[in-house]
Design a protein around this motif. Sequence first.
Motif, short mmCIF file in Angstrom:
data_model
loop_
_atom_site.label_atom_id
_atom_site.label_comp_id
_atom_site.label_asym_id
_atom_site.label_seq_id
_atom_site.Cartn_x
_atom_site.Cartn_y
_atom_site.Cartn_z
N LEU A 1 -11.20 -17.90 -15.43
CA LEU A 1 -12.47 -17.73 -14.73
C LEU A 1 -13.62 -18.15 -15.65
N THR A 2 -14.79 -18.27 -15.09
CA THR A 2 -15.93 -18.67 -15.92
C THR A 2 -16.33 -17.53 -16.85
N SER A 3 -16.95 -17.86 -17.96
CA SER A 3 -17.37 -16.85 -18.92
C SER A 3 -18.47 -15.95 -18.38
N PRO B 1 -17.98 -11.62 -13.45
CA PRO B 1 -18.06 -10.17 -13.68
C PRO B 1 -16.85 -9.58 -14.40
N LEU B 2 -15.68 -10.24 -14.28
CA LEU B 2 -14.47 -9.71 -14.93
C LEU B 2 -14.20 -10.35 -16.30
N ASN C 1 -6.40 -6.26 -13.44
CA ASN C 1 -5.49 -5.76 -12.43
C ASN C 1 -5.56 -6.67 -11.21
N PRO C 2 -4.41 -7.10 -10.67
CA PRO C 2 -4.41 -8.02 -9.54
C PRO C 2 -5.28 -7.57 -8.36
N VAL C 3 -5.37 -6.27 -8.13
CA VAL C 3 -6.15 -5.79 -6.98
C VAL C 3 -7.63 -6.07 -7.15
N GLU C 4 -8.06 -6.31 -8.37
CA GLU C 4 -9.47 -6.65 -8.61
C GLU C 4 -9.81 -8.05 -8.12
N LEU C 5 -8.80 -8.84 -7.72
CA LEU C 5 -9.01 -10.23 -7.32
C LEU C 5 -8.96 -10.40 -5.80
N ILE C 6 -8.99 -9.30 -5.07
CA ILE C 6 -8.74 -9.36 -3.63
C ILE C 6 -9.74 -10.23 -2.88
N ASP C 7 -10.97 -10.32 -3.36
CA ASP C 7 -11.98 -11.11 -2.63
C ASP C 7 -12.26 -12.46 -3.29
N GLU C 8 -11.43 -12.84 -4.25
CA GLU C 8 -11.69 -14.07 -5.00
C GLU C 8 -11.17 -15.32 -4.26
N ILE D 1 -14.77 -21.48 -19.92
CA ILE D 1 -13.66 -20.84 -19.21
C ILE D 1 -13.01 -19.81 -20.12
N LYS D 2 -12.67 -18.66 -19.56
CA LYS D 2 -11.93 -17.64 -20.29
C LYS D 2 -10.57 -17.42 -19.61
#
Length: 300
Positions: A171-173, A176-177, A184-191, A257-258
């Motif tokens: 993801l970009t530097s 928010p994450l 945690n995969p659930v943090e990516l639900i709206d990505e 990118i991180k």
Amino acid sequence: MKLSYLEEYVKLAETLNFSKAAELSHITQPALSRHITVIEAEIGTKLFHRDTRHVVLTEAGKVAYESFVAMLAQYYTSLEQIKLLSSGQSGCLKISSPYYYTSDFTEPIVERFSAEYPQSNIQILSCQPLDGFNTMYNGHSDLFLSLNTGLAADQNICQIPFTSEKLAVLLTSSHPLANQTAINPVELIDETFIFLDDNCGYRTFNEEIRSAFARLGVPLTKSVFTQQVDTLGLTIRKTGGISIMPYSVRHMDRDYIKAIPLSGDEFNIKMCLYYRYDNPNPLIHNFIQTALDIFKNHST
């Protein structure tokens, strides 16, 4: 004229003593005399002046001695080289490997292999996955190192997993994450998920990602595609999306990118070595064994 006759001739030329040369050759003196006679008959001239007390090389005998020494040296050098080649201890091995896998995987294996087989010549061919697979398939390289691509659905290709690697979120530097040590995969639900093109050797990998998230109840409803890893960074920055890739892809060297590891044991991917069954290069199997030894019970 047998090879052993030449060896006997050299011993006689160096000792100028039939008894001593026969002893060194582990034959009888009459047998040595017969063999020297065969050589002289083959060449068509006398190679020794001999009487009951002395043995002396003729001028032709001196030339024959130098020639036979050179011939025997060349023979034994060639024999040793052939033995090394057939045992997989020398020769050339070409490995197709995407550059972003070099630091974590390719280089450690090559360094260990080169130390164990110093007479081998290892060449690393940087590539994109599909090109690397085709290079191996067409015989222009011996091995292809990559993740589990699904490209090996061919009876001519052998695929050997040698380790596994943690998957990471790219993801970009400024995301928010971006400051987390794990995601945690659930943090990516709206990505928006960015996948590499199925037709570029990533179909199986993409399917594994979708299945892993589906098992966790995270639907990947928003997705876009890009053609290769080198365009992945630009696509992430342009769309603001994220991509799931092996952690080693952090080496693609994009400062904007991180790469942050995903939490959960199910987010690992097999790293594999591919080769053609009909490739006779004996270095292939020694290289694979080296890879298995290095990464035994290891996951990056």
